[in-house]
Design a protein around this motif. Sequence first.
Motif, mmCIF file in Angstrom:
data_model
loop_
_atom_site.group_PDB
_atom_site.id
_atom_site.type_symbol
_atom_site.label_atom_id
_atom_site.label_comp_id
_atom_site.label_asym_id
_atom_site.label_seq_id
_atom_site.Cartn_x
_atom_site.Cartn_y
_atom_site.Cartn_z
ATOM 1 N N ILE A 23 0.878 -1.167 0.000
ATOM 2 C CA ILE A 23 0.000 0.000 0.000
ATOM 3 C C ILE A 23 0.911 1.212 0.000
ATOM 4 C CG2 ILE A 23 -1.748 1.299 1.262
ATOM 5 C CD1 ILE A 23 -2.524 -1.382 2.650
ATOM 6 N N LEU A 24 0.901 1.958 -1.066
ATOM 7 C CA LEU A 24 1.719 3.164 -1.125
ATOM 8 C C LEU A 24 1.068 4.255 -0.294
ATOM 9 C CD1 LEU A 24 2.855 3.286 -4.857
ATOM 10 C CD2 LEU A 24 3.937 2.173 -2.891
ATOM 11 N N GLU A 25 1.904 5.022 0.392
ATOM 12 C CA GLU A 25 1.420 6.019 1.348
ATOM 13 C C GLU A 25 2.114 7.344 1.092
ATOM 14 O OE1 GLU A 25 0.794 6.181 6.215
ATOM 15 O OE2 GLU A 25 2.436 5.028 5.356
ATOM 16 N N LEU A 26 1.381 8.438 1.281
ATOM 17 C CA LEU A 26 1.937 9.770 1.061
ATOM 18 C C LEU A 26 1.296 10.751 2.034
ATOM 19 C CD1 LEU A 26 3.646 11.757 -0.665
ATOM 20 C CD2 LEU A 26 1.709 11.909 -2.239
ATOM 21 N N ASP A 27 2.121 11.562 2.673
ATOM 22 C CA ASP A 27 1.642 12.602 3.585
ATOM 23 C C ASP A 27 1.970 13.958 2.970
ATOM 24 O OD1 ASP A 27 1.088 14.399 5.627
ATOM 25 O OD2 ASP A 27 1.890 13.102 7.205
ATOM 26 N N LEU A 28 0.937 14.710 2.609
ATOM 27 C CA LEU A 28 1.113 15.998 1.950
ATOM 28 C C LEU A 28 0.913 17.176 2.887
ATOM 29 C CD1 LEU A 28 -0.716 15.326 -1.453
ATOM 30 C CD2 LEU A 28 1.745 15.446 -1.042
ATOM 31 N N THR A 29 0.755 16.915 4.177
ATOM 32 C CA THR A 29 0.467 18.026 5.094
ATOM 33 C C THR A 29 1.653 18.978 5.238
ATOM 34 O OG1 THR A 29 1.081 16.604 6.972
ATOM 35 C CG2 THR A 29 -1.258 16.750 6.403
ATOM 36 N N ASP A 30 2.864 18.500 4.949
ATOM 37 C CA ASP A 30 4.037 19.377 4.976
ATOM 38 C C ASP A 30 4.437 19.837 3.581
ATOM 39 O OD1 ASP A 30 4.402 19.432 7.710
ATOM 40 O OD2 ASP A 30 5.604 17.602 7.728
ATOM 41 N N GLY A 31 3.612 19.558 2.590
ATOM 42 C CA GLY A 31 3.911 19.960 1.228
ATOM 43 C C GLY A 31 4.921 19.042 0.569
ATOM 44 N N LEU A 32 5.355 19.433 -0.618
ATOM 45 C CA LEU A 32 6.349 18.698 -1.389
ATOM 46 C C LEU A 32 7.499 19.621 -1.736
ATOM 47 C CD1 LEU A 32 4.134 16.750 -3.959
ATOM 48 C CD2 LEU A 32 5.356 15.772 -2.024
ATOM 49 N N ILE A 33 8.657 19.044 -1.955
ATOM 50 C CA ILE A 33 9.798 19.804 -2.437
ATOM 51 C C ILE A 33 9.846 19.666 -3.948
ATOM 52 C CG2 ILE A 33 12.313 19.994 -2.433
ATOM 53 C CD1 ILE A 33 12.266 18.953 0.424
ATOM 54 N N ASP A 34 9.743 20.774 -4.643
ATOM 55 C CA ASP A 34 9.790 20.773 -6.102
ATOM 56 C C ASP A 34 11.159 21.287 -6.529
ATOM 57 O OD1 ASP A 34 9.429 20.926 -8.807
ATOM 58 O OD2 ASP A 34 7.717 22.280 -8.752
ATOM 59 N N ARG A 247 -6.508 -1.652 4.175
ATOM 60 C CA ARG A 247 -5.869 -2.954 4.370
ATOM 61 C C ARG A 247 -6.816 -4.095 4.005
ATOM 62 N NH1 ARG A 247 -1.042 -2.843 7.133
ATOM 63 N NH2 ARG A 247 -0.550 -0.928 8.278
ATOM 64 N N ALA A 248 -8.086 -3.924 4.322
ATOM 65 C CA ALA A 248 -9.060 -4.960 3.978
ATOM 66 C C ALA A 248 -9.143 -5.146 2.472
ATOM 67 C CB ALA A 248 -10.426 -4.598 4.552
ATOM 68 N N ALA A 249 -9.039 -4.036 1.733
ATOM 69 C CA ALA A 249 -9.099 -4.110 0.271
ATOM 70 C C ALA A 249 -7.810 -4.648 -0.333
ATOM 71 C CB ALA A 249 -9.411 -2.730 -0.304
ATOM 72 N N ALA A 250 -6.669 -4.325 0.293
ATOM 73 C CA ALA A 250 -5.370 -4.718 -0.263
ATOM 74 C C ALA A 250 -4.920 -6.095 0.199
ATOM 75 C CB ALA A 250 -4.311 -3.685 0.113
ATOM 76 N N GLY A 251 -5.482 -6.587 1.286
ATOM 77 C CA GLY A 251 -5.065 -7.871 1.829
ATOM 78 C C GLY A 251 -4.384 -7.697 3.170
ATOM 79 N N ALA A 252 -4.646 -8.637 4.078
ATOM 80 C CA ALA A 252 -4.131 -8.511 5.437
ATOM 81 C C ALA A 252 -2.613 -8.495 5.485
ATOM 82 C CB ALA A 252 -4.676 -9.649 6.301
ATOM 83 N N GLU A 253 -1.971 -9.125 4.497
ATOM 84 C CA GLU A 253 -0.510 -9.203 4.507
ATOM 85 C C GLU A 253 0.152 -7.998 3.860
ATOM 86 O OE1 GLU A 253 -1.910 -11.184 0.711
ATOM 87 O OE2 GLU A 253 -2.609 -10.831 2.753
#
Length: 566
Positions: A23-34, A247-253
């Motif tokens: 499961i790829l994860e991304l937190d954008l609350t601190d913005g991105l460095i461009d 997680r339920a959609a992607a699989g428990a593992e």
Amino acid sequence: MVDAGAVVDLLKDARERRTAPLILELDLTDGLIDGPPADPVSAVISMRRAHLRDVLGGLRKGRSDPRVKALVVRIGGNRIGLAVAQELRAAVQAFRDAGKLTVAWAESFGETGRGTVPYYLATAFERIYLQPSGDLALTGVALEEPFFNEALEKAGITPRFAKRHEYKTAANTFMERSYTPEHREMSDRIVSSIGEQLVAGVAAGRGLPEDRVRELIDRAPLLGPEALEAGLVDRLAYRDEVYAEVRAAAGAEARLRYVARYNRAQGVSKRIPRPQQDVIALIQGHGQIRLGRSGRSLLPGQSASIGSDTIAAAFRAAAGDDKVKAIVFRIDSPGGSYVASDTIWREVILAREAGKPVVVSMGNVAASGGYFVAAPADTIVAQPGTLTGSIGVVFGKPVVGDLLDRLGIGLGSAEHGAHARMYAPTRDFTDEEWSRVNTFLDRVYDDFVGKVAEGRGLSPERVHDLARGRVWTGADAHERGLVDELGGLSYAVELARKKAGLAADAPVRSYPRVSPLDRLRPAESSDDRTAASARVDAWGPLTGVATRLGLPSGGPLLLPGSWEIR
């Protein structure tokens, strides 16, 4: 004694890391460095923030990776500009089209603040979750522009500015008490264009008529239950509930992996060009344009700068490298120094003459000097929400003589030369000096218009109609021929590969390439790649003092104010 069970567990964990669903994860609350950090200190400070290129690369790779099952992104705050949000929307949509689950969640889309652009980004996702206590501040778009003329007059300060032409509004902030007709026209159109893009995006993402979206914007800010009832979010849920569903959609593992880390871990051998491999050069310019080297302040809130020496050296290095077959020039700048912009413009021309196609990718803002340096490129690519244009020039000074008189401050002077105090704020321009100012403005404006006409294949008369200092959104600039294509950095790289006749996965190499060891050794000449390495600026809010000491700040090709749409 070796614990055999521990060794087995380690081997099992390592195998699962290579084979388990992700499961790829991304937190954008601190913005991105461009763009790359300007110096080693900035690199350390920004280590925990995701880079736009890594995010885009990770989403692109994840589309075709059977291990990747879903993407979950935390969206909040107000740290992403509109153009970057549009780039992310396109990447998320492509990820969705590959059959992957996409989920956006937020504690709040604007808690007593703006939430329109963060929510607009979220509508590219299949599902949107909002914490039960959160709000949805889908309140639309507004520009607020102060006018200080009356306050300056009361203080005894007389603004003396001239501009080319009526849409170049930097001087209006000091010279006017309200909007001029042209200023009002430009601001209204910018807001309308951005509003149209936001409404269309939300409507398409949520399956709502555009008229309904406009009604909801006029009702906002909305409480969580109101947003749910209106169909703007799919569920009110806390983080643990959101992740449990994913997680339920992607699989428990399935394992969580940050998008940027996933991108770096995937195909390292593919990302590092082989010695004989042809590449695309990526040159990035972020911040105000100035003479000298690029730099970044150590103080929070202080932006980077584009140094003409640094960018020119990068273009020379790329143009002289036989393995570089095309150049992508990423620009996120409100402009600045005319002379520095012209220096960069010349290097873009020379790179093209050396047989290297140049594709410009505009970020959130590429206006005034930021457009000047883009004009000679083979192709200009911008997002619909990019702010660009502002083909014009402004120059002047505040005259503080009356203020000094009111404060009881006397001023003596000694000078040699009729115009020795021409730039001093303690006295007004003479008639002859005003003549020189206007000669300067005419020269810069005519040069700007002529270079845009040459670069864009337009007549000077047509460019003048589009110029006169006017700021355009990327969508409007595209309609008028100031921008060639609508898209983001990934699309610009794709175009560069095609122009160079390279494969779709040809590597991209950042320029200038200076190692930490290179930074420590003295340069042998001005052609040495270390000669124009970026510097750290510690002036921060003391920029005015630094300027008095001879350090450049801003310039006549600078877009006034803060123009990032968030």
